[in-house]
Design an enzyme around this catalytic site. Sequence first.
Site, PDB file in Angstrom:
ATOM      1  N   HIS A 120       0.552  -1.197   0.215  1.00  0.00           N
ATOM      2  CA  HIS A 120      -0.023   0.160  -0.188  1.00  0.00           C
ATOM      3  C   HIS A 120       0.758   1.220   0.203  1.00  0.00           C
ATOM      4  O   HIS A 120       1.891   0.945   0.366  1.00  0.00           O
ATOM      5  CB  HIS A 120      -0.694  -0.339   1.314  1.00  0.00           C
ATOM      6  CG  HIS A 120      -2.027   1.065   0.842  1.00  0.00           C
ATOM      7  ND1 HIS A 120      -1.930   2.502   2.251  1.00  0.00           N
ATOM      8  CD2 HIS A 120      -3.225   0.799   1.173  1.00  0.00           C
ATOM      9  CE1 HIS A 120      -2.649   3.183   2.033  1.00  0.00           C
ATOM     10  NE2 HIS A 120      -4.101   2.019   1.768  1.00  0.00           N
ATOM     11  N   ASP A 197       3.520  -4.092   8.171  1.00  0.00           N
ATOM     12  CA  ASP A 197       1.964  -4.166   7.541  1.00  0.00           C
ATOM     13  C   ASP A 197       0.912  -4.945   7.898  1.00  0.00           C
ATOM     14  O   ASP A 197       0.480  -5.708   7.165  1.00  0.00           O
ATOM     15  CB  ASP A 197       2.164  -3.602   6.487  1.00  0.00           C
ATOM     16  CG  ASP A 197       0.794  -2.670   6.226  1.00  0.00           C
ATOM     17  OD1 ASP A 197      -0.332  -2.652   7.071  1.00  0.00           O
ATOM     18  OD2 ASP A 197       1.195  -1.900   4.816  1.00  0.00           O
ATOM     19  N   GLN A 200      -4.241  -5.546   6.825  1.00  0.00           N
ATOM     20  CA  GLN A 200      -5.250  -6.124   6.772  1.00  0.00           C
ATOM     21  C   GLN A 200      -5.583  -7.696   7.415  1.00  0.00           C
ATOM     22  O   GLN A 200      -5.990  -8.237   6.636  1.00  0.00           O
ATOM     23  CB  GLN A 200      -5.613  -6.275   4.929  1.00  0.00           C
ATOM     24  CG  GLN A 200      -5.100  -4.685   3.641  1.00  0.00           C
ATOM     25  CD  GLN A 200      -6.501  -4.663   4.399  1.00  0.00           C
ATOM     26  OE1 GLN A 200      -7.680  -5.325   4.284  1.00  0.00           O
ATOM     27  NE2 GLN A 200      -6.672  -3.301   3.778  1.00  0.00           N
ATOM     28  N   LYS A 223     -10.486  -0.797  10.738  1.00  0.00           N
ATOM     29  CA  LYS A 223     -10.306  -1.879   9.617  1.00  0.00           C
ATOM     30  C   LYS A 223     -11.481  -2.850  11.026  1.00  0.00           C
ATOM     31  O   LYS A 223     -11.186  -3.524   9.575  1.00  0.00           O
ATOM     32  CB  LYS A 223      -9.203  -2.193   8.815  1.00  0.00           C
ATOM     33  CG  LYS A 223      -9.015  -1.333   7.638  1.00  0.00           C
ATOM     34  CD  LYS A 223      -7.911  -1.406   7.467  1.00  0.00           C
ATOM     35  CE  LYS A 223      -6.971  -0.611   6.463  1.00  0.00           C
ATOM     36  NZ  LYS A 223      -7.914   0.121   4.956  1.00  0.00           N
ATOM     37  N   CYS A 361      -4.399   2.677  -3.443  1.00  0.00           N
ATOM     38  CA  CYS A 361      -3.419   2.994  -3.432  1.00  0.00           C
ATOM     39  C   CYS A 361      -1.836   2.046  -3.372  1.00  0.00           C
ATOM     40  O   CYS A 361      -1.529   1.349  -2.219  1.00  0.00           O
ATOM     41  CB  CYS A 361      -3.463   3.445  -1.994  1.00  0.00           C
ATOM     42  SG  CYS A 361      -4.634   4.243  -1.025  1.00  0.00           S
TER      43      CYS A 361
HETATM   44  N1  7TS Z   1      -1.439  -0.493   4.563  1.00  0.00           N
HETATM   45  C1  7TS Z   1      -2.754  -1.658   3.740  1.00  0.00           C
HETATM   46  C2  7TS Z   1      -1.984  -3.203   3.789  1.00  0.00           C
HETATM   47  C3  7TS Z   1      -3.666  -1.547   3.694  1.00  0.00           C
HETATM   48  O1  7TS Z   1      -4.696  -1.721   3.277  1.00  0.00           O
HETATM   49  C4  7TS Z   1      -4.362   0.898   4.465  1.00  0.00           C
HETATM   50  C5  7TS Z   1      -5.562   0.911   3.879  1.00  0.00           C
HETATM   51  C6  7TS Z   1      -2.940   0.652   5.212  1.00  0.00           C
HETATM   52  C7  7TS Z   1      -2.014   0.218   5.069  1.00  0.00           C
HETATM   53  C8  7TS Z   1      -3.221   2.074   5.594  1.00  0.00           C
HETATM   54  O2  7TS Z   1      -3.901   2.228   6.160  1.00  0.00           O
HETATM   55  P1  7TS Z   1      -4.553   3.649   6.982  1.00  0.00           P
HETATM   56  O3  7TS Z   1      -5.688   3.301   7.867  1.00  0.00           O
HETATM   57  O4  7TS Z   1      -3.018   4.122   7.669  1.00  0.00           O
HETATM   58  O5  7TS Z   1      -5.325   4.202   6.284  1.00  0.00           O
HETATM   59  N2  7TS Z   1      -6.055   0.471   2.566  1.00  0.00           N
HETATM   60  C9  7TS Z   1      -7.497   0.901   2.567  1.00  0.00           C
HETATM   61  C10 7TS Z   1      -8.306  -0.325   1.258  1.00  0.00           C
HETATM   62  O6  7TS Z   1      -7.095  -1.109   0.915  1.00  0.00           O
HETATM   63  N3  7TS Z   1      -8.898   1.404   0.861  1.00  0.00           N
HETATM   64  O7  7TS Z   1      -8.549   2.063   1.249  1.00  0.00           O
HETATM   65  C11 7TS Z   1      -7.692   2.046   2.671  1.00  0.00           C
END
Ligand code: 7TS
Length: 403
Positions: A120, A197, A200, A223, A361
Amino acid sequence: MLDVNQVRNDFPIFRKKDGDFIYLDSASTSQKPESVIESISSYYNSYAANIHRALYEIGEKATDRYESVREKVKRFINVPDSHVVIFTRSTTESINLIAYAWGTKKLAKDDQILITEMEHHSNIVPWQLLSSRSNASLNYIPIKKDGTLELEELKKNISSKTKLVSVSHQSNVFGTINPINDIIDEAKKIGAVTVIDGAQAVPHMKVDIKELDCDFYAFSGHKMLGPTGVGVLVARKNILEEMDPFMGGGEMINTVNMNESTWNEVPWKFEAGTPNIAQVIGLGSSIDYIEKIGIDMIHQHEQELLHYGLEILSQNEDITLYGKAKKRGAVIPFNVKNIHPHDLAKFLDTDGICIRAGHHCAQPIMNKLGISATARASFYLYNTKEDIESLAESIKKTVGIFN
Ligand code: 7TS
């Protein structure tokens, strides 16, 4: 078996009769059960106060509730010590914290940062910024078109120059569950620091930090049925103690005089200013909820949905599915012949179906696949096989309109 009707009844958003909708975008953010929403409103309704400073009852209660969430995170993902659980705003902030507070001090020219093409953007851009600050190089383990890592390339790319290896536990595009145990082992052989990371992964499968034995692990509350505005970083204690702070301000200090300051202990050294108190308390409730249902039960339910979804969507010749990893979470990226994913998402929305469309992303993945975007359906504990059947029907209908 998971009682999905009962689960859905715990979520106020699914109880509404008017404007019913089918939510297939949990990889983006999840819906929230009533217990999480109530824990947040209860803080504001009955004990709203700042933490770590108030010498009165509601302030002490807020401090206790906030601090107790460290213990919950510790138990939930088997962290050795609750003092290495740092509350941030998100996975994004957790990774930026590492890049600034660890990377700026530790990396220099001739060092190498190693990530993968599957990341990401929040696990790419902080390393690009660090690379330009430190002159360390940034290298990528390539991916194959089937959505798995070219692990043979890991051995070719990793060397004594590699100081940090950062990889996602589960891909947000393909759902691929990466062989992070093998990657952590390879990194350890050459003494590189490992960052996982887990944005997910933590919401959907059992994660055991002691067993993984990585140096840093990051994830987001929103999430995993929790509120937005709270993320977690767990790390090895000796590394955190050696690191400089990320942000300066209240609470992260021990002493301050006109010329210099000394730092509070870990984890508070990394939590400058008034934190997101209500959100952290909400995360605690989301962990309680997931533990009540059982993370293995949730994983199994999602696996059933994943396989059902792959089976049903593969029956439609107009659909191209991406990703063929054997170990995979409940995420299905796809495209429909002659329909841009943005148009598809808009048409599905007219049937009340929410999917994500775009580059997710993760532009390096799109480049690898030679496309600019995909549609993506992702599932969680509140989804049903009927949701997937509705998705398949609505796609067929949209194909009829476009062709
Ligand atoms: N890493 C992964 C693997 C992710 O899927 C996401 C967000 C992030 C980092 C960032 O997370 P945040 O909470 O800091 O924003 N992924 C997604 C997605 O797949 N669709 O919208 C956000």
